[in-house]
Design a protein around this motif. Structure first.
Motif, PDB file in Angstrom:
ATOM      1  N   GLN A 158      18.305  40.998  42.333  1.00 28.53           N
ATOM      2  CA  GLN A 158      19.076  40.790  43.546  1.00 28.53           C
ATOM      3  C   GLN A 158      18.236  39.891  44.440  1.00 28.53           C
ATOM      4  OE1 GLN A 158      22.004  42.237  43.483  1.00 28.53           O
ATOM      5  NE2 GLN A 158      22.795  41.870  45.544  1.00 28.53           N
ATOM      6  N   GLN A 159      18.669  38.666  44.657  1.00 30.43           N
ATOM      7  CA  GLN A 159      17.810  37.717  45.391  1.00 30.43           C
ATOM      8  C   GLN A 159      18.580  37.089  46.538  1.00 30.43           C
ATOM      9  OE1 GLN A 159      15.028  35.237  44.399  1.00 30.43           O
ATOM     10  NE2 GLN A 159      14.009  36.648  43.001  1.00 30.43           N
ATOM     11  N   MET A 193      22.104  38.119  46.447  1.00 29.84           N
ATOM     12  CA  MET A 193      23.098  38.084  45.376  1.00 29.84           C
ATOM     13  C   MET A 193      22.386  38.292  44.047  1.00 29.84           C
ATOM     14  SD  MET A 193      25.550  34.928  46.442  1.00 29.84           S
ATOM     15  CE  MET A 193      26.694  35.219  45.122  1.00 29.84           C
ATOM     16  N   ARG A 194      23.180  38.705  43.056  1.00 30.10           N
ATOM     17  CA  ARG A 194      22.623  38.905  41.719  1.00 30.10           C
ATOM     18  C   ARG A 194      22.269  37.552  41.102  1.00 30.10           C
ATOM     19  NH1 ARG A 194      24.419  38.587  36.729  1.00 30.10           N
ATOM     20  NH2 ARG A 194      26.467  37.929  37.429  1.00 30.10           N
ATOM     21  N   GLN A 195      21.037  37.409  40.625  1.00 27.71           N
ATOM     22  CA  GLN A 195      20.574  36.126  40.099  1.00 27.71           C
ATOM     23  C   GLN A 195      19.780  36.316  38.823  1.00 27.71           C
ATOM     24  OE1 GLN A 195      21.253  33.229  41.499  1.00 27.71           O
ATOM     25  NE2 GLN A 195      22.233  34.098  43.311  1.00 27.71           N
ATOM     26  N   LEU A 334       7.221  39.358  52.431  1.00 32.14           N
ATOM     27  CA  LEU A 334       7.231  40.427  51.434  1.00 32.14           C
ATOM     28  C   LEU A 334       6.832  39.883  50.050  1.00 32.14           C
ATOM     29  CD1 LEU A 334       7.906  43.436  51.009  1.00 32.14           C
ATOM     30  CD2 LEU A 334      10.152  42.690  50.206  1.00 32.14           C
ATOM     31  N   SER A 335       7.162  38.618  49.817  1.00 26.22           N
ATOM     32  CA  SER A 335       7.012  38.084  48.459  1.00 26.22           C
ATOM     33  C   SER A 335       5.604  37.585  48.158  1.00 26.22           C
ATOM     34  CB  SER A 335       8.004  36.944  48.265  1.00 26.22           C
ATOM     35  OG  SER A 335       7.921  36.053  49.356  1.00 26.22           O
ATOM     36  N   TYR A 336       4.704  37.647  49.098  1.00 33.47           N
ATOM     37  CA  TYR A 336       3.342  37.201  48.817  1.00 33.47           C
ATOM     38  C   TYR A 336       2.367  38.352  48.973  1.00 33.47           C
ATOM     39  CZ  TYR A 336      -0.951  34.534  48.763  1.00 33.47           C
ATOM     40  OH  TYR A 336      -2.180  34.057  48.431  1.00 33.47           O
ATOM     41  N   LEU A 440      14.098  30.956  40.384  1.00 33.33           N
ATOM     42  CA  LEU A 440      15.505  31.326  40.507  1.00 33.33           C
ATOM     43  C   LEU A 440      16.325  30.367  39.642  1.00 33.33           C
ATOM     44  CD1 LEU A 440      17.135  32.418  43.772  1.00 33.33           C
ATOM     45  CD2 LEU A 440      18.410  31.118  42.087  1.00 33.33           C
ATOM     46  N   PHE A 441      16.878  30.922  38.552  1.00 34.92           N
ATOM     47  CA  PHE A 441      17.359  30.069  37.473  1.00 34.92           C
ATOM     48  C   PHE A 441      18.886  30.048  37.356  1.00 34.92           C
ATOM     49  CE2 PHE A 441      17.846  29.125  32.834  1.00 34.92           C
ATOM     50  CZ  PHE A 441      17.251  27.878  32.849  1.00 34.92           C
ATOM     51  N   SER A 442      19.601  30.698  38.254  1.00 38.33           N
ATOM     52  CA  SER A 442      21.061  30.676  38.089  1.00 38.33           C
ATOM     53  C   SER A 442      21.736  30.007  39.274  1.00 38.33           C
ATOM     54  CB  SER A 442      21.596  32.092  37.908  1.00 38.33           C
ATOM     55  OG  SER A 442      21.087  32.948  38.904  1.00 38.33           O
ATOM     56  N   ARG A 443      22.896  29.440  39.002  1.00 39.26           N
ATOM     57  CA  ARG A 443      23.696  28.787  40.035  1.00 39.26           C
ATOM     58  C   ARG A 443      25.136  29.273  39.896  1.00 39.26           C
ATOM     59  NH1 ARG A 443      19.216  27.867  41.031  1.00 39.26           N
ATOM     60  NH2 ARG A 443      18.158  25.873  41.391  1.00 39.26           N
TER      61      ARG A 443
END
Length: 863
Positions: A158-159, A193-195, A334-336, A440-443
């Motif tokens: 979930q990104q 969103m789901r990614q 949060l991500s680092y 992040l690999f989806s579009r």
RNA sequence: GCCGGAGUGGCGGAAUGGCAGACGCAAGAGACUCAAAAUCUCUCGCCAGCAAUGGCAUGAGGGUUCAAGUCCCUCCUCCGGUACCA
């Protein structure tokens, strides 16, 4: 009476030779020809946009083409190819507007690009053309994704993504500029969103280490290093006062632990809700909510001004047992690291700004030297008083407890000692951290590769069997994403259903598609074996051709494509599917070609169609104000885009190629100047006249077996040497200059030696191949010169009996004398001292020192 | 801020530490031509001088060296990238 002149006519000879090369497959690369040395020369393949080729494309393509042609003439088996990176947004947006399928638009654009590229006479092996949107190609993109998935390198998450409420769609980062949509300029917010995400971070260390051995521009290597962002620091565990819980922070400055006066958690940190006290809850909730919904725009705007809220909770500093307040702030991500920091305001500029704003104590524990303070322009007393921030080296004080003392130590030693102590006490450990995030690999788009994935009823996800690849895109009426951000493929009701052939279970296909980077991550491998239906590439061919020996493309891909692709390659390498750990040995960026633009006195750029030229000056058509010209990026809005088709129609491809290479060094930014094309065009005309009888179109009677004068012969051999070395080094501008000098010499001769003219034609062939082929044929040869032996030079023919030597006295030029080329330093000196002018200048003075450089100069130092 | 790259004539640029400005563009003069185009020849960094010549010049200032566009230090400007990464 009309006289038919056989002038240099590129419009006639260029298409003729392009057809010849096509018909004869002149530039076909031969797989696994172990009798020759191989060379794999790669261009970054273009996105076939509706606008067609611009002048920037052929710059890199010409550079590689020259190198390939040169290397073929030197006996190499060259793989040089072209293809289309054809998934992408413009075709999809056009489809949304018009209903035209993106494949139709893409095919049309490819046709235009291909026609244009062929008109340049590039020596691509067109039988190896690839297209990322061709199911026979993306079958293998999907296959590689399967490998990544099998390795556990692809996961769902979930990104937060870029959501544009006005457009009702999700946007890629590249489509967001300063927090607003590239199309329409609407605000963009972050929405979870789901990614699908690729675990590139697993390869962070390998990607970093691999950089060192690459023959790439230093700047690009540095950008990748910074992007990966490795740092060595420590994790430190803090007890929360009155709670069972602990907070782990990441710091690169554990030496300053005694100076920590507060702690900050990222607003999204899991502990925030748990530790917030009742009286602080309202304020914390509001801040968390604000951070969550804040647009990128707002976040960047607030960049400088620190914000935050106190949670009401305290942490215990493990080294001095001080209670320090726990805050939340969006300057902690949060991500680092761990999403939590210990704040040392005296020795970190961000913490200093925050503490100053919120009145948190600033305690200095490190004394910098006076010299360091002076160099940095900082007042040392302010630092010691906690009124200024010091982030450099210094000597620690007030940094001791009953078990450990850092007092008197410098930063490096303190870090080491502190980490050892923390580890011994179980209060922390050394830790390496990376800035690099998973990819992040989806579009949520239509025009991309579908994922070869299905979702099962129990919520699990699996690959479709390999036999079902490729998973092709369904035909659709409407390509628009849905209002809630669901991908358009969700509307393909029939396509969506997938029945497990073994269990009979009804599943649903993944509706996201892959980003445009996917196809370009491995395209060089497909060139090796483009028609293989059994596998992506044959291992023997891969072993023969890889790695890519030279890769040329724009610097704009320094971290994205060039990093993503290295990642995929390393995964394939670890699986034994490729034979080299890195895909591209050597990388060169072509510099951007700028257009000419005009600005008024206020510096406002005026579109070129609003500019009038009079008497060599420029005026605004609207106001009449005089304008100054300057180089600027070519853009539609400035109307300064140069169309390659027009240049070729006027001057021919050889002139275009020659001009772009003559402009300056390949990697430099250079402004386009059409008058410069005329210059090289004159040069080619002159070459034509030196070989061809313009009345008959046959070989000129002046080109015969007349011996070459000694001076010309020397120049010829010097030029062969210079051109050979310059082309090898991709220094085409100076190679062309050398050829101009040689032609100026040869064309002055009343009779020109035929062998010399043949040599000239071979030398210019890589750069201006059409005119070279035509002249080669007029000189009496039946076959293409593409594989003729490259001319060799004879050092002995470059020698001169006498050379001009400059004689200086005290560094001032006093005489220029002819001396034997072989003269020793001693002889040179004696000859110089015998010169009358030199005598006059040295007369009555003492010679202190003498320098004689053979072939160059003599310098006599007198007092 | 940080990281990278670059500053040389009117312009694009050239120069293993060894005569700065090759080559090309633009400009000017001349030849050829009835004329134009094309082509050919010459001039072309700045200042002074009719000239020979002299002086000044590679973003600025220092340094090393017999000799610096080139090597070293300090600074300025422009371009590209990146940015709360603890």
């Amino acid at each position: 009476m009309t006289e038919i002149r056989h002038n240099y006519n590129p419009a006639e000879i260029e298409p003729k030779w392009q057809k010849f090369w096509d018909d004869h497959k002149t530039f076909a690369a031969v797989d696994c020809d172990y009798s020759r040395k191989k060379l794999f020369v790669l261009d970054m393949f273009p996105y076939p946009s509706g606008a067609g080729l611009h002048v920037g494309h052929p710059e890199g393509y010409t550079a590689t083409d020259i190198w390939c042609r040169f290397k073929r003439m030197n006996g190499y088996n060259v793989l040089h190819t072209m293809g289309w990176d054809a998934f992408g947004l413009p075709a999809e947006q056009y489809a949304i507007r018009t209903g035209t399928h993106p494949a139709v638009t893409t095919a049309k654009n490819i046709q235009t690009f291909k026609r244009q590229l062929k008109s340049f006479g590039f020596s691509f092996d067109w039988d190896r053309e690839i297209n990322t949107t061709d199911p026979n190609y993306y079958k293998w993109t999907q296959w590689i994704f399967c490998k990544l998935f099998e390795q556990g390198l692809a996961y769902e998450s979930q990104q937060p993504v870029n959501w544009c409420p006005e457009l009702g769609t999700v946007l890629a980062n590249e489509e967001v500029i300063n927090g607003r949509s590239e199309v329409g300029n609407f605000p963009v917010i972050r929405k979870p969103m789901r990614q699908w995400v690729l675990k590139i971070t697993k390869y962070a260390e390998e990607l970093l280490k691999g950089i060192d051995d690459l023959d790439w521009p230093e700047g690009t290597k540095e950008m990748q290093r910074n992007w990966i962002g490795r740092s060595t620091g420590a994790e430190v565990i803090f007890q929360i006062d009155g709670h069972e819980d602990t907070v782990t922070v990441y710091t690169t400055r554990c030496d300053t632990l005694f100076g920590a006066t507060y702690m900050v958690l990222a607003p999204e940190h899991l502990l925030v809700a748990k530790i917030t006290t009742a009286d602080r809850k309202a304020a914390i909730d509001a801040y968390v909510e604000e951070t969550r919904t804040k647009s990128d725009m707002a976040r960047t705007d607030d960049n400088k001004e620190k914000t935050g809220e106190f949670t009401g909770a305290y942490a215990i500093n493990p080294v001095n047992h001080q209670k320090i307040p726990i805050w939340i702030s969006d300057y902690v991500l949060l991500s680092y690291g761990t999403g939590a920091i210990m704040a040392v305001p005296a020795h970190d500029t961000r913490d200093f700004a925050f503490a100053t704003k919120f009145g948190i104590p600033i305690i200095c524990i490190m004394a910098p030297s006076q010299e360091d303070c002076d160099a940095a322009g900082v007042n040392r007393d302010d630092v010691l008083a906690g009124k200024a921030c010091w982030t450099g080296d210094g000597v620690l004080f007030q940094s001791a407890n009953e078990e450990i003392s850092l007092d008197g130590l410098h930063v490096a030693d303190s870090k080491k000692k502190m980490v050892e102590w923390l580890e011994a006490k179980g209060l922390g450990r050394e830790r390496v951290n990376y800035k690099l995030r998973d990819w992040l690999f989806s579009r949520q788009r239509y025009w991309g590769e579908p994922f070869p994935l299905v979702h099962h009823k129990d919520g699990s996800v699996s690959l479709v069997p390999e036999s079902e690849l490729p998973v092709t895109l369904p035909e659709m009426e409407n390509y628009k994403p849905t209002a809630d951000g669901e991908p358009p493929l969700a509307r393909a009701k029939e396509w969506l259903k997938w029945k497990d052939p073994v269990t009979g279970e009804e599943c649903l296909r993944e509706t996201n598609t892959m980003p445009q980077w996917a196809g370009s991550c491995w395209y060089y491998l497909r060139y090796i074996d483009p028609h293989n239906n059994e596998r992506g590439w044959d291992p023997e061919k891969e072993k023969y051709w890889m790695p890519v020996d030279l890769y040329v493309g724009g610097a704009e891909h320094a971290v994205l494509h060039l990093l993503y692709s290295r990642f995929w390659h390393k995964v394939l390498y670890d699986l034994g599917l490729v034979s080299t750990p890195e895909p591209w040995k050597r990388l060169i960026h072509q510099g951007m070609i700028l257009g000419i633009s005009y600005k008024d006195k206020r510096g406002v750029l005026i579109p070129n169609d609003q500019v009038e030229a009079r008497d060599g000056k420029f005026f605004s058509k609207e106001t009449g104000e005089e304008l100054t010209s300057l180089p600027a990026k070519m853009s539609k809005s400035l109307k300064n885009v140069v169309n390659p088709d027009e240049i070729i129609a006027r001057y021919g491809a050889d002139s275009f190629r020659l001009y772009e290479m003559f402009m300056g060094p390949l990697s430099e930014v250079k402004p386009w100047n059409t008058e410069g094309v005329e210059g090289v065009n004159r040069f080619l005309n002159k070459l034509w006249r030196a070989v061809v009888d313009q009345d008959t179109g046959k070989l000129s009677a002046d080109v015969c077996d007349a011996p070459l004068p000694a001076d010309s012969e020397r120049l010829l051999h010097q030029t062969i040497k210079k051109v050979t070395e310059d082309i090898d080094a991709l220094s085409y501008n100076t190679a062309i200059s050398a050829l101009m000098i040689l032609l100026n010499d040869l064309s002055k001769l009343p009779k020109r030696n035929k062998a010399a003219m043949e040599t000239f034609v071979l030398l210019i062939a890589p750069m201006a191949p059409h005119i070279a082929e035509e002249l080669w044929s007029i000189l009496g040869h039946n076959d293409t010169l593409a594989y003729e032996k490259w001319p060799s030079f004879d050092e002995s023919k470059m020698k001169v009996a006498e050379v001009q030597i400059l004689v200086q006295v005290n560094g001032k030029p006093k005489a220029r004398m002819m001396m034997p080329a072989e003269a020793s330093q001693e002889q040179m000196l004696q000859l110089a001292l015998a010169n009358a002018d030199v005598k006059a200048a040295t007369d009555g003075k003492t010679i202190v020192k003498t320098i004689a450089v053979p072939g160059r100069l003599v310098n006599i130092v007198v007092k």
